[in-house]
Design a protein around this motif. Structure first.
Motif, PDB file in Angstrom:
ATOM      1  N   ILE A   1      -3.449   4.020  -0.801  1.00 46.31           N
ATOM      2  CA  ILE A   1      -2.861   3.595   0.472  1.00 46.31           C
ATOM      3  C   ILE A   1      -3.084   4.705   1.507  1.00 46.31           C
ATOM      4  N   LEU A   2      -3.488   4.298   2.679  1.00 43.71           N
ATOM      5  CA  LEU A   2      -3.644   5.208   3.818  1.00 43.71           C
ATOM      6  C   LEU A   2      -2.537   4.935   4.815  1.00 43.71           C
ATOM      7  N   THR A   3      -2.213   5.937   5.612  1.00 42.73           N
ATOM      8  CA  THR A   3      -1.318   5.717   6.747  1.00 42.73           C
ATOM      9  C   THR A   3      -1.668   6.715   7.836  1.00 42.73           C
ATOM     10  N   VAL A   4      -0.993   6.600   8.983  1.00 40.12           N
ATOM     11  CA  VAL A   4      -1.454   7.316  10.172  1.00 40.12           C
ATOM     12  C   VAL A   4      -0.620   8.546  10.536  1.00 40.12           C
ATOM     13  N   SER A   5       0.423   8.829   9.763  1.00 36.81           N
ATOM     14  CA  SER A   5       1.241  10.014  10.046  1.00 36.81           C
ATOM     15  C   SER A   5       2.017  10.399   8.797  1.00 36.81           C
ATOM     16  N   GLU A   6       2.450  11.642   8.758  1.00 35.19           N
ATOM     17  CA  GLU A   6       3.287  12.086   7.641  1.00 35.19           C
ATOM     18  C   GLU A   6       4.627  11.358   7.668  1.00 35.19           C
ATOM     19  N   PHE A   7       5.124  11.065   8.868  1.00 35.03           N
ATOM     20  CA  PHE A   7       6.357  10.287   8.991  1.00 35.03           C
ATOM     21  C   PHE A   7       6.212   8.939   8.284  1.00 35.03           C
ATOM     22  N   SER A   8       5.119   8.229   8.567  1.00 35.49           N
ATOM     23  CA  SER A   8       4.901   6.922   7.943  1.00 35.49           C
ATOM     24  C   SER A   8       4.710   7.052   6.434  1.00 35.49           C
ATOM     25  N   ARG A   9       4.065   8.115   6.016  1.00 35.84           N
ATOM     26  CA  ARG A   9       3.886   8.345   4.571  1.00 35.84           C
ATOM     27  C   ARG A   9       5.239   8.425   3.870  1.00 35.84           C
ATOM     28  N   GLN A  10       6.152   9.183   4.463  1.00 34.30           N
ATOM     29  CA  GLN A  10       7.486   9.324   3.875  1.00 34.30           C
ATOM     30  C   GLN A  10       8.249   7.997   3.909  1.00 34.30           C
ATOM     31  N   GLU A  11       8.107   7.249   5.008  1.00 33.54           N
ATOM     32  CA  GLU A  11       8.823   5.981   5.146  1.00 33.54           C
ATOM     33  C   GLU A  11       8.296   4.924   4.180  1.00 33.54           C
ATOM     34  N   ILE A  12       6.996   4.904   3.947  1.00 35.89           N
ATOM     35  CA  ILE A  12       6.418   3.951   2.994  1.00 35.89           C
ATOM     36  C   ILE A  12       6.985   4.208   1.598  1.00 35.89           C
ATOM     37  N   ALA A  13       7.094   5.476   1.241  1.00 30.20           N
ATOM     38  CA  ALA A  13       7.660   5.825  -0.062  1.00 30.20           C
ATOM     39  C   ALA A  13       9.147   5.469  -0.128  1.00 30.20           C
ATOM     40  N   LYS A  14       9.893   5.730   0.961  1.00 31.50           N
ATOM     41  CA  LYS A  14      11.320   5.389   0.991  1.00 31.50           C
ATOM     42  C   LYS A  14      11.543   3.885   0.862  1.00 31.50           C
ATOM     43  N   ALA A  15      10.612   3.113   1.425  1.00 30.26           N
ATOM     44  CA  ALA A  15      10.701   1.647   1.318  1.00 30.26           C
ATOM     45  C   ALA A  15      10.269   1.155  -0.054  1.00 30.26           C
ATOM     46  N   GLN A  16       9.881   2.091  -0.922  1.00 38.67           N
ATOM     47  CA  GLN A  16       9.493   1.821  -2.306  1.00 38.67           C
ATOM     48  C   GLN A  16       8.269   0.909  -2.407  1.00 38.67           C
ATOM     49  N   LEU A  17       7.371   1.024  -1.405  1.00 40.76           N
ATOM     50  CA  LEU A  17       6.125   0.281  -1.507  1.00 40.76           C
ATOM     51  C   LEU A  17       5.211   0.930  -2.536  1.00 40.76           C
ATOM     52  N   CYS A  18       5.214   2.261  -2.560  1.00 38.99           N
ATOM     53  CA  CYS A  18       4.468   3.005  -3.574  1.00 38.99           C
ATOM     54  C   CYS A  18       4.906   4.455  -3.509  1.00 38.99           C
ATOM     55  N   SER A  19       4.419   5.269  -4.442  1.00 36.28           N
ATOM     56  CA  SER A  19       4.828   6.670  -4.502  1.00 36.28           C
ATOM     57  C   SER A  19       4.034   7.527  -3.514  1.00 36.28           C
ATOM     58  N   LEU A  20       4.568   8.682  -3.178  1.00 37.08           N
ATOM     59  CA  LEU A  20       3.928   9.580  -2.216  1.00 37.08           C
ATOM     60  C   LEU A  20       2.533  10.010  -2.648  1.00 37.08           C
ATOM     61  N   ASP A  21       2.340  10.227  -3.938  1.00 41.42           N
ATOM     62  CA  ASP A  21       1.024  10.698  -4.395  1.00 41.42           C
ATOM     63  C   ASP A  21      -0.044   9.612  -4.316  1.00 41.42           C
ATOM     64  N   HIS A  22       0.350   8.411  -3.949  1.00 40.10           N
ATOM     65  CA  HIS A  22      -0.584   7.287  -3.811  1.00 40.10           C
ATOM     66  C   HIS A  22      -0.972   7.067  -2.343  1.00 40.10           C
ATOM     67  N   ILE A  23      -0.480   7.957  -1.441  1.00 43.33           N
ATOM     68  CA  ILE A  23      -0.645   7.755   0.006  1.00 43.33           C
ATOM     69  C   ILE A  23      -1.292   8.975   0.639  1.00 43.33           C
ATOM     70  N   SER A  24      -2.305   8.748   1.474  1.00 38.49           N
ATOM     71  CA  SER A  24      -2.931   9.823   2.254  1.00 38.49           C
ATOM     72  C   SER A  24      -2.808   9.537   3.740  1.00 38.49           C
ATOM     73  N   VAL A  25      -2.741  10.601   4.534  1.00 34.11           N
ATOM     74  CA  VAL A  25      -2.597  10.481   5.983  1.00 34.11           C
ATOM     75  C   VAL A  25      -3.939  10.666   6.678  1.00 34.11           C
ATOM     76  N   VAL A  26      -4.281   9.733   7.559  1.00 32.18           N
ATOM     77  CA  VAL A  26      -5.433   9.853   8.444  1.00 32.18           C
ATOM     78  C   VAL A  26      -4.928   9.616   9.860  1.00 32.18           C
ATOM     79  N   HIS A  27      -4.759  10.679  10.619  1.00 33.19           N
ATOM     80  CA  HIS A  27      -4.289  10.530  11.999  1.00 33.19           C
ATOM     81  C   HIS A  27      -5.282   9.721  12.832  1.00 33.19           C
TER      82      HIS A  27
END
Length: 362
Positions: A143-169
């Motif tokens: 999973i990609l996202t556009v900010s560290e904020f969104s990365r943390q929020e995606i994990a908090k929403a339990q969509l997937c774990s933090l280690d499954h997400i990378s940030v691309v501004h």
């Protein structure tokens, strides 16, 4: 060298352009430019764009090779045709949603606003995202996202774990390629009227009602608030929001008209209570227009100290910040210069290089 085929989900080419679609187009074209120059980041990666037949008219906007995939269009195309016809390619989905049945896929989730501010979206939209995103996020390779904020929020929403997400501004330098269309200034009677620019929307988290309160203050009576976008005055009034007399509704504008509005504005006001990234403030900053933002969501991360920060629930602070920009040209010049320098770091080339690195590693 081992090669990998990457198929960009081109469903966005069949729909009216949005901010998310802008990201997909700009990232795709930046990847194409890297391929054309033989950049080391894309060695071993073969890209093309798969699109439904109703996206063919806009396919010329892409610099990557494109191909029509049949049958269907819309959601059935994305959920059935695309994954079944993708072969051994990794699907690259850059607009929040991808096919649930696919596993060999990398998907960008820009934010979880539909979970944080559900009142901003229709019931059908909420149900669809709540049903699809959790399944998709757990099944797809990354999973990609556009900010560290969104990365943390995606994990908090339990969509997937933090280690499954990378940030691309996101990048923002696309605004430099837009030719200004100054006719909008005359059309909106702004030639001799200083104004503040903002987005016209009644989405709750965009918080435009705060600006309505600010512009009802007598200290801003000599300024106009110009709102661009498809939401009309009647929509605000239907929600019980009082619209002051010094508010101008510019309606939907072209890229060139938006650039002209930004370049002539005193500042851009962006009081959102949450954002996954926040392109409009950065666009304004890069064009030398100061941005006033609420320190919420990803906005502090993205805009840093180069934007002016005002509380999202205190109209008084916005009145004071706007007044200072209006009364102190030297201060405004300093803020504009700092903003342009800061925003220049966010380029689509840098974003594409980061994305290519992720695709190579997974």
């Amino acid at each position: 060298m081992k090669t990998a085929n990457i198929l960009l989900n081109g469903k966005f080419l069949s729909a009216a352009p949005t901010g998310v679609h802008r990201v997909a187009q700009e990232l795709g074209n930046a990847l194409a430019d890297l391929v054309a120059e033989g950049h080391e980041s894309v060695r071993g990666l073969n890209f093309d764009v798969g699109l439904p037949y109703d996206g063919l008219q806009r396919s010329g906007a892409m610099r990557l090779p494109t191909r029509v995939i049949k049958p269907f269009r819309g959601i059935p195309w994305e959920q059935i045709s695309l994954p079944l016809k993708s072969g051994d390619a990794t699907l690259l989905n850059l607009c929040n949603i991808g096919p649930v049945i696919a596993r060999n896929a990398v998907t960008m989730i820009h934010d979880v606003q539909v979970h944080l501010s559900p009142e901003s979206y229709s019931k059908g939209f909420r149900l669809w995202y709540h049903a699809v995103q959790p399944l998709m996020a757990k099944r797809h390779r990354h999973i990609l996202t556009v900010s560290e904020f969104s990365r943390q929020e995606i994990a908090k929403a339990q969509l997937c774990s933090l280690d499954h997400i990378s940030v691309v501004h996101n990048g923002v330098d696309h605004v430099l390629n837009m030719a200004s269309d100054n006719s909008i200034i005359t059309k909106c009677d702004l030639n001799t009227s200083p104004y503040v620019l903002a987005l016209s929307t009644v989405q709750a988290h965009k918080n435009i009602s705060l600006l309505m309160k600010a512009f009802a203050d007598s200290r801003l009576s000599g300024l106009k608030l110009v709102l661009f976008g498809g939401t009309a005055k009647a929509s605000f009034e239907a929600m019980g929001i009082t619209v002051p007399d010094n508010v101008v509704f510019a309606g939907r504008v072209s890229d060139g008209e938006l650039r002209a509005l930004i370049e002539h504005a005193l500042c851009l006001a962006f009081p959102s209570t949450t954002e996954g990234f926040g392109l409009p403030p950065l666009e304004a900053m890069l064009l030398g227009c100061p941005a006033i933002v609420a320190p919420c969501g990803a906005l502090p991360e993205v805009c840093g100290d180069a934007a002016i920060h005002c509380a999202p629930d205190k109209a008084q602070e916005w009145v004071e910040a706007i007044t200072r920009l209006s009364d102190d040209p030297e201060y405004r010049s300093q803020v504009a210069k700092a903003g342009a320098h800061h925003a220049s770091r966010f380029t689509w080339r840098a974003a594409a290089i980061k994305l290519a690195g992720i695709l190579t590693q997974i």
